[in-house]
Design a protein around this motif. Structure first.
Motif, mmCIF file in Angstrom:
data_model
loop_
_atom_site.group_PDB
_atom_site.id
_atom_site.type_symbol
_atom_site.label_atom_id
_atom_site.label_comp_id
_atom_site.label_asym_id
_atom_site.label_seq_id
_atom_site.Cartn_x
_atom_site.Cartn_y
_atom_site.Cartn_z
ATOM 1 N N GLY A 14 0.814 -1.219 0.000
ATOM 2 C CA GLY A 14 0.000 0.000 0.000
ATOM 3 C C GLY A 14 0.845 1.266 0.000
ATOM 4 O O GLY A 14 0.476 2.276 -0.603
ATOM 5 N N MET A 15 1.987 1.204 0.663
ATOM 6 C CA MET A 15 2.883 2.362 0.692
ATOM 7 C C MET A 15 3.441 2.670 -0.698
ATOM 8 O O MET A 15 3.657 3.831 -1.033
ATOM 9 N N GLU A 16 3.676 1.654 -1.514
ATOM 10 C CA GLU A 16 4.156 1.923 -2.873
ATOM 11 C C GLU A 16 3.095 2.679 -3.665
ATOM 12 O O GLU A 16 3.408 3.634 -4.369
ATOM 13 N N VAL A 17 1.852 2.270 -3.512
ATOM 14 C CA VAL A 17 0.759 2.980 -4.189
ATOM 15 C C VAL A 17 0.644 4.399 -3.635
ATOM 16 O O VAL A 17 0.587 5.374 -4.394
ATOM 17 N N PRO A 73 -4.297 -2.582 14.895
ATOM 18 C CA PRO A 73 -3.025 -3.088 14.384
ATOM 19 C C PRO A 73 -2.054 -1.978 13.997
ATOM 20 O O PRO A 73 -1.216 -2.164 13.119
ATOM 21 N N LEU A 74 -2.189 -0.819 14.627
ATOM 22 C CA LEU A 74 -1.398 0.340 14.192
ATOM 23 C C LEU A 74 0.108 0.099 14.238
ATOM 24 O O LEU A 74 0.843 0.622 13.395
ATOM 25 N N GLN A 75 0.584 -0.690 15.218
ATOM 26 C CA GLN A 75 2.028 -0.923 15.264
ATOM 27 C C GLN A 75 2.497 -1.683 14.028
ATOM 28 O O GLN A 75 3.601 -1.475 13.543
ATOM 29 N N TRP A 76 1.657 -2.551 13.484
ATOM 30 C CA TRP A 76 2.034 -3.332 12.297
ATOM 31 C C TRP A 76 1.968 -2.479 11.043
ATOM 32 O O TRP A 76 2.756 -2.659 10.108
ATOM 33 N N ILE A 77 1.059 -1.538 11.012
ATOM 34 C CA ILE A 77 1.019 -0.580 9.907
ATOM 35 C C ILE A 77 2.255 0.309 9.962
ATOM 36 O O ILE A 77 2.929 0.540 8.950
ATOM 37 N N GLY A 78 2.589 0.791 11.150
ATOM 38 C CA GLY A 78 3.808 1.588 11.323
ATOM 39 C C GLY A 78 5.060 0.799 10.977
ATOM 40 O O GLY A 78 5.998 1.325 10.363
ATOM 41 N N ALA A 79 5.074 -0.479 11.348
ATOM 42 C CA ALA A 79 6.216 -1.336 11.000
ATOM 43 C C ALA A 79 6.299 -1.528 9.489
ATOM 44 O O ALA A 79 7.392 -1.537 8.901
ATOM 45 N N GLY A 80 5.156 -1.662 8.810
ATOM 46 C CA GLY A 80 5.149 -1.774 7.349
ATOM 47 C C GLY A 80 5.656 -0.502 6.686
ATOM 48 O O GLY A 80 6.396 -0.553 5.694
ATOM 49 N N MET A 81 5.263 0.650 7.236
ATOM 50 C CA MET A 81 5.784 1.923 6.717
ATOM 51 C C MET A 81 7.294 1.995 6.904
ATOM 52 O O MET A 81 8.024 2.468 6.023
ATOM 53 N N THR A 82 7.769 1.520 8.051
ATOM 54 C CA THR A 82 9.208 1.516 8.321
ATOM 55 C C THR A 82 9.942 0.586 7.367
ATOM 56 O O THR A 82 11.005 0.937 6.827
ATOM 57 N N ALA A 83 9.380 -0.595 7.118
ATOM 58 C CA ALA A 83 9.987 -1.535 6.163
ATOM 59 C C ALA A 83 10.036 -0.915 4.768
ATOM 60 O O ALA A 83 11.037 -1.037 4.054
ATOM 61 N N TYR A 84 8.957 -0.243 4.371
ATOM 62 C CA TYR A 84 8.950 0.432 3.071
ATOM 63 C C TYR A 84 10.034 1.505 3.032
ATOM 64 O O TYR A 84 10.735 1.651 2.028
ATOM 65 N N GLY A 85 10.164 2.260 4.112
ATOM 66 C CA GLY A 85 11.204 3.291 4.180
ATOM 67 C C GLY A 85 12.594 2.708 4.023
ATOM 68 O O GLY A 85 13.456 3.293 3.356
ATOM 69 N N LEU A 86 12.829 1.546 4.607
ATOM 70 C CA LEU A 86 14.125 0.880 4.451
ATOM 71 C C LEU A 86 14.346 0.457 2.998
ATOM 72 O O LEU A 86 15.426 0.669 2.438
ATOM 73 N N LEU A 87 13.335 -0.123 2.383
ATOM 74 C CA LEU A 87 13.439 -0.501 0.964
ATOM 75 C C LEU A 87 13.688 0.733 0.088
ATOM 76 O O LEU A 87 14.505 0.699 -0.830
ATOM 77 N N TYR A 88 12.983 1.810 0.379
ATOM 78 C CA TYR A 88 13.176 3.073 -0.353
ATOM 79 C C TYR A 88 14.626 3.545 -0.213
ATOM 80 O O TYR A 88 15.259 3.929 -1.187
ATOM 81 N N SER A 132 6.700 7.978 -14.391
ATOM 82 C CA SER A 132 7.239 6.945 -13.510
ATOM 83 C C SER A 132 7.456 7.468 -12.093
ATOM 84 O O SER A 132 8.566 7.781 -11.694
ATOM 85 N N PHE A 133 6.387 7.519 -11.324
ATOM 86 C CA PHE A 133 6.439 8.104 -9.989
ATOM 87 C C PHE A 133 6.609 7.089 -8.875
ATOM 88 O O PHE A 133 6.758 7.456 -7.720
ATOM 89 N N GLY A 134 6.574 5.806 -9.194
ATOM 90 C CA GLY A 134 6.766 4.788 -8.174
ATOM 91 C C GLY A 134 8.229 4.688 -7.765
ATOM 92 O O GLY A 134 9.120 5.170 -8.464
ATOM 93 N N PHE A 135 8.467 4.058 -6.633
ATOM 94 C CA PHE A 135 9.839 3.895 -6.134
ATOM 95 C C PHE A 135 10.289 2.441 -6.176
ATOM 96 O O PHE A 135 11.459 2.163 -6.336
ATOM 97 N N LEU A 136 9.358 1.511 -6.019
ATOM 98 C CA LEU A 136 9.707 0.093 -6.039
ATOM 99 C C LEU A 136 9.060 -0.648 -7.204
ATOM 100 O O LEU A 136 9.368 -1.797 -7.447
ATOM 101 N N TYR A 137 8.146 0.018 -7.896
ATOM 102 C CA TYR A 137 7.552 -0.552 -9.106
ATOM 103 C C TYR A 137 7.829 0.405 -10.249
ATOM 104 O O TYR A 137 7.729 1.615 -10.092
ATOM 105 N N ALA A 138 8.163 -0.150 -11.393
ATOM 106 C CA ALA A 138 8.383 0.664 -12.583
ATOM 107 C C ALA A 138 7.684 0.016 -13.765
ATOM 108 O O ALA A 138 7.814 -1.185 -13.978
ATOM 109 N N PRO A 139 6.965 0.818 -14.537
ATOM 110 C CA PRO A 139 6.386 0.284 -15.769
ATOM 111 C C PRO A 139 7.508 -0.149 -16.715
ATOM 112 O O PRO A 139 8.657 0.267 -16.545
ATOM 113 N N PRO A 140 7.201 -0.946 -17.713
ATOM 114 C CA PRO A 140 8.237 -1.330 -18.683
ATOM 115 C C PRO A 140 8.901 -0.095 -19.285
ATOM 116 O O PRO A 140 8.232 0.876 -19.638
ATOM 117 N N THR A 141 10.224 -0.139 -19.397
ATOM 118 C CA THR A 141 10.961 1.053 -19.834
ATOM 119 C C THR A 141 10.669 1.435 -21.274
ATOM 120 O O THR A 141 10.732 2.620 -21.603
#
Length: 175
Positions: A14-17, A73-88, A132-141
């Motif tokens: 969801g964070m990628e979207v 489940p807010l801590q798990w949502i926050g943890a997911g945001m943190t994981a996304y931030g690490l991937l970013y 191409s505004f995504g950070f972890l998904y990219a349309p075909p080049t």
């Protein structure tokens, strides 16, 4: 535990979207004042655009705090945001923009597509006509190259655009 893991994974997706929409409509819209620094050459370690990471980190911290205080489940949502931030941080700041000493340039596969898509994003130096505004998904080049050619005007040439991190020129093919 399975439900918590699913919430975390769904939050990362969801964070990628959300990040792509925020990048397109906020950062390349009314938030351009902060984001412009990311599209301009500079030699500083930090840029005004980094304030977006601070804002998202603060939101994740508040969610984790509220969640551990009993608002599941807010801590798990926050943890997911943190994981996304690490991937970013690893993919966008490290792989694409070389903001840390890892100097790998992918030659094939998903990482090459992601790398080239973001390079094509930076071929447009203004807040308008971006792609191409995504950070972890990219349309075909090939689709992005075609769209960039379509959007180009005589005054904006992707052939002359260079990435601000000295990784060479970017042409309409993302090379």
């Amino acid at each position: 535990m399975l439900l918590n893991t699913l919430i975390l994974i769904a939050t990362v997706a969801g964070m990628e979207v959300a990040a792509a929409l925020i990048h397109r409509y906020v950062m390349h819209g009314f938030g351009w004042r902060w984001h412009r620094s990311h599209h301009e050459p500079h030699q500083k370690r930090f840029e005004l655009n980094d304030l977006y990471a601070v804002v998202f980190a603060a939101i994740a911290i508040v969610l984790i705090a509220l969640g551990t205080g009993g608002a599941w489940p807010l801590q798990w949502i926050g943890a997911g945001m943190t994981a996304y931030g690490l991937l970013y941080f690893v993919v966008h700041d490290g792989l694409v923009h070389k903001r840390w000493p890892f100097r790998y340039i992918p030659r094939r596969g998903y990482l090459k597509r992601l790398y080239l898509a973001h390079r094509l994003h930076h071929a447009v130096k203004t807040k308008e006509r971006g792609l191409s505004f995504g950070f972890l998904y990219a349309p075909p080049t090939d689709k992005l190259r075609e769209e960039l050619r379509r959007r180009q005007s005589p005054s904006t040439s992707a052939d002359a655009a260079t990435d601000r991190h000295d990784v060479g020129p970017v042409d309409a093919r993302g090379r």
